[in-house]
Design a protein around this motif. Sequence first.
Motif: not given
Length: 387
Positions: A34, A153, A156-157, A163, A165-166
């Motif tokens: 991520g 998303r 961005r990563v 990340d 949100k993970n």
Amino acid sequence: MRRKPLNCRAPRAPLLILLVTLPAGLLRSGDSEGFTPHHHSRFLGAASCASSSCHGGGDSNQNQYLIWALKDFHAQRPFATLTTARSKQIADALQIKDPAADIRCTSCHAPLRQVPEDRRGESFKVSEGVSCESCHGPAENWLLGHTRTDWTRGDRVHAGMRDLKNPYVRANTCVACHQTLESPLRMAGHPELIFELDGQGVSQPMHWRNPAHWSGAQAWLVGQAAALREMSWQLSRENAPDETLIARWSGLQWLLQKLDSAGLDLPKPGIPADASTEPDFAAVQMVADNLARHASEIRWSDEMTRSVLTTLAASGADFRQSEIPQVRQARRAERLVLALDRLLAAQPHPEAEGALDDLFKLVQSLPDFDAERFSVALDRCSEAVGR
């Protein structure tokens, strides 16, 4: 603040977030998950996020910087802690001349100090403590684009933004500084640490929005598996780990081992916590990381929460096993109570609240832990959950 778990404070029961030192190497396993490490990206400092048109505005969708700067323990205070009398006392015991400059302290209290000079932007400040880029990654390559509506998303990563949100990535970002404490520091007087991803996230002033499918119970499980991985990593490096470390590890290993019978479609820890043979900490490290990864990837359901809650609440018989040393039983109870609290927060059972309060009281002082009384209170909690 209804109850005060162990030696920590909480809004419902999540732990006080303590930022402490850690050996070099923030993530033991899966540290690139991520997060694309742009090794030459610069850290621009929290001020780069503070514009009123970005994250420093008054609107609820633009006030993330203000929440961090004004309300979050991570802002300034971790670094300031290194200048207190208590920090000096710990430093003196370890012959550390300046805790605000020694990597044993700054790696968690002031992680930006380790950033090389050529990667520091103009507004970069070591004294920011644990700031935006400590969690989200160096901002140079994603700062201008991360709010663009045409960026996914994945974009961005790829640009180097972590990340969060993970839940696996989020746990990896937090666990090292919130769980692992080198033995010399602990013996010098540093408080113990317990990592709890869901509870500690709830206790933090939120400057983010969780995904629609986010589950507190799932975050709890991912965080506990990541914590076991970190504890196993530390014990695999200890020349002569003391009983305190082993008991804490054993308590968490037992907790996750109980989930073998919860009927979840997840890898099973499968390693007895109290085996008579020498524990293979390196093996447990890999198993725990595998569990954390898989637990973060499944679609969590209310039925899974119910199954985990029912399974753990029904473990009263384990505390009536007289052959288990008291110190290990106490550490089992320590982790179990926090687990039940987070699971009951995800799936409330009002009938179980009184029993849960009693369980918290029984683990306030681990040296005085009474396994028999705890098992009786746990049986009451199980009965309430069953109703």
